[in-house]
Design a protein around this motif. Structure first.
Motif, PDB file in Angstrom:
ATOM      1  N   LYS A  24       0.844  -1.198   0.000  1.00 25.01           N
ATOM      2  CA  LYS A  24       0.000   0.000   0.000  1.00 25.01           C
ATOM      3  C   LYS A  24       0.877   1.245   0.000  1.00 25.01           C
ATOM      4  O   LYS A  24       2.082   1.180   0.189  1.00 25.01           O
ATOM      5  CB  LYS A  24      -0.918   0.003   1.240  1.00 25.01           C
ATOM      6  CG  LYS A  24      -1.894  -1.165   1.277  1.00 25.01           C
ATOM      7  CD  LYS A  24      -2.632  -1.187   2.589  1.00 25.01           C
ATOM      8  CE  LYS A  24      -3.573  -2.406   2.680  1.00 25.01           C
ATOM      9  NZ  LYS A  24      -4.184  -2.533   4.016  1.00 25.01           N
ATOM     10  N   THR A  56      -3.598  -5.300 -12.368  1.00 25.76           N
ATOM     11  CA  THR A  56      -4.799  -4.699 -11.784  1.00 25.76           C
ATOM     12  C   THR A  56      -5.608  -3.957 -12.832  1.00 25.76           C
ATOM     13  O   THR A  56      -6.839  -3.998 -12.844  1.00 25.76           O
ATOM     14  CB  THR A  56      -4.400  -3.737 -10.646  1.00 25.76           C
ATOM     15  OG1 THR A  56      -3.660  -4.472  -9.659  1.00 25.76           O
ATOM     16  CG2 THR A  56      -5.616  -3.139  -9.974  1.00 25.76           C
ATOM     17  N   CYS A 145      -2.175 -14.353  -2.521  1.00 29.05           N
ATOM     18  CA  CYS A 145      -2.911 -13.170  -2.970  1.00 29.05           C
ATOM     19  C   CYS A 145      -2.453 -12.770  -4.371  1.00 29.05           C
ATOM     20  O   CYS A 145      -1.343 -13.086  -4.792  1.00 29.05           O
ATOM     21  CB  CYS A 145      -2.654 -11.983  -2.045  1.00 29.05           C
ATOM     22  SG  CYS A 145      -2.829 -12.345  -0.309  1.00 29.05           S
ATOM     23  N   ARG A 150      -5.129  -7.619  -3.163  1.00 35.63           N
ATOM     24  CA  ARG A 150      -6.558  -7.310  -2.995  1.00 35.63           C
ATOM     25  C   ARG A 150      -7.433  -8.543  -3.135  1.00 35.63           C
ATOM     26  O   ARG A 150      -8.575  -8.566  -2.691  1.00 35.63           O
ATOM     27  CB  ARG A 150      -6.993  -6.261  -4.033  1.00 35.63           C
ATOM     28  CG  ARG A 150      -6.350  -4.902  -3.815  1.00 35.63           C
ATOM     29  CD  ARG A 150      -6.845  -3.888  -4.829  1.00 35.63           C
ATOM     30  NE  ARG A 150      -6.054  -2.670  -4.736  1.00 35.63           N
ATOM     31  CZ  ARG A 150      -5.546  -2.030  -5.774  1.00 35.63           C
ATOM     32  NH1 ARG A 150      -5.736  -2.490  -6.988  1.00 35.63           N
ATOM     33  NH2 ARG A 150      -4.848  -0.926  -5.605  1.00 35.63           N
ATOM     34  N   THR A 151      -6.901  -9.582  -3.799  1.00 38.93           N
ATOM     35  CA  THR A 151      -7.667 -10.804  -4.040  1.00 38.93           C
ATOM     36  C   THR A 151      -6.953 -11.983  -3.386  1.00 38.93           C
ATOM     37  O   THR A 151      -5.765 -12.200  -3.630  1.00 38.93           O
ATOM     38  CB  THR A 151      -7.801 -11.071  -5.554  1.00 38.93           C
ATOM     39  OG1 THR A 151      -8.376  -9.924  -6.184  1.00 38.93           O
ATOM     40  CG2 THR A 151      -8.675 -12.288  -5.817  1.00 38.93           C
TER      41      THR A 151
END
Length: 265
Positions: A24, A56, A145, A150-151
């Motif tokens: 992040k 992404t 992930c 995020r997934t």
């Protein structure tokens, strides 16, 4: 003879070089081409460049940037970001890149690694697995992930790494999400698990804050790739941006001492 590799990992976001913490808050740290020039001068073992936007955004690899990186780079270069086909991997190799890495695309379709290995050779195929510790009172182990963490996927990370090895990966990179940018040391338990399970070269990424951390990784695993981002772009407790890399003498001494300690274990 195989030996440990000390590998700077550069993250590209919106065309610039950034560093993240826990995947992040990307902080701009400079121009990727300038960074490559400095690592050339410092005679880095290898260089890994990952475009963290491509998967992404479902974007194609940035061939213009890749061509510039490959033309400038005087060390083996691994590039990842947006690769979903063997044809794309071949095009990247043709630009002068030595290795092509895949992450989300390999999770979606492990057979992609087989097709890539047939097209560019197994030694040029790298699978990157982003792993984070499971949370919760009764949870243990790691989850896999993708898409900048995020997934999450319900796959056993060790078994899946072995599956990718079987499919055609010539190298596995384990990226510890929780340790990204923390500079508090590698996850040595995870490194040992993966080293014991795999036959292909292993590279660990996430957590290195000093050469001592790399020494601890090599002591634990023997011949391994020790990759880092923050360690090679920041200096001091205030994280001033300064591209740095150990001298050949520092690197040789660290690796020699760590390998000797590994053999005695």
């Amino acid at each position: 003879m195989l030996r440990p590799r000390i590998i700077p990992c550069l993250l590209v976001h919106k065309g610039g070089l950034v560093k993240t913490q826990g995947f992040k808050s990307p902080k701009y740290v400079g121009d990727p081409i300038n960074a490559v020039k400095i690592f050339n001068e410092k005679e880095s073992d290898e260089l890994m460049v990952l475009d963290i936007d491509a998967a992404t955004n479902k974007a194609e690899p940035n061939y213009a940037l890749i061509a510039k990186l490959a033309a400038e780079c005087r060390m083996p270069l691994c590039y990842g970001g947006g690769v979903t086909t063997a044809e794309q991997a071949s095009r990247i190799i043709d630009l002068g890149v030595e290795k092509v890495s895949v992450s989300a695309a390999a999770v979606a379709d492990p057979a992609l690694l087989t097709r890539m290995a047939e097209a560019i050779g197994r030694q040029s195929v790298v699978a990157v697995l982003d792993l984070r510790k499971k949370t919760g009172l009764f949870s243990k182990g790691y989850e896999l992930c993708t898409h900048n963490a995020r997934t999450a996927h319900k796959l056993d990370p060790v078994a899946f790494a072995q599956q990718l090895q079987q499919a055609g990966a010539g190298e596995i990179v384990i990226n510890a999400v929780d340790r990204d940018g923390m500079m508090q040391g590698y996850d040595l338990d995870l490194a040992r698990q993966m080293r014991a399970a795999l036959k292909v070269p292993l590279t660990m990424l996430g957590g290195a804050g000093s050469l001592d951390d790399m020494k601890a990784l090599i002591t634990a695993c023997g011949v391994v790739g020790a990759a880092a981002g923050s360690l090679f772009v920041f200096k001091g407790s205030y994280r001033a941006v300064l591209i740095n890399y150990p001298t050949q003498a520092q690197k040789d001494d660290m690796c020699r001492t760590a390998l000797s300690a590994h053999r005695q274990h």
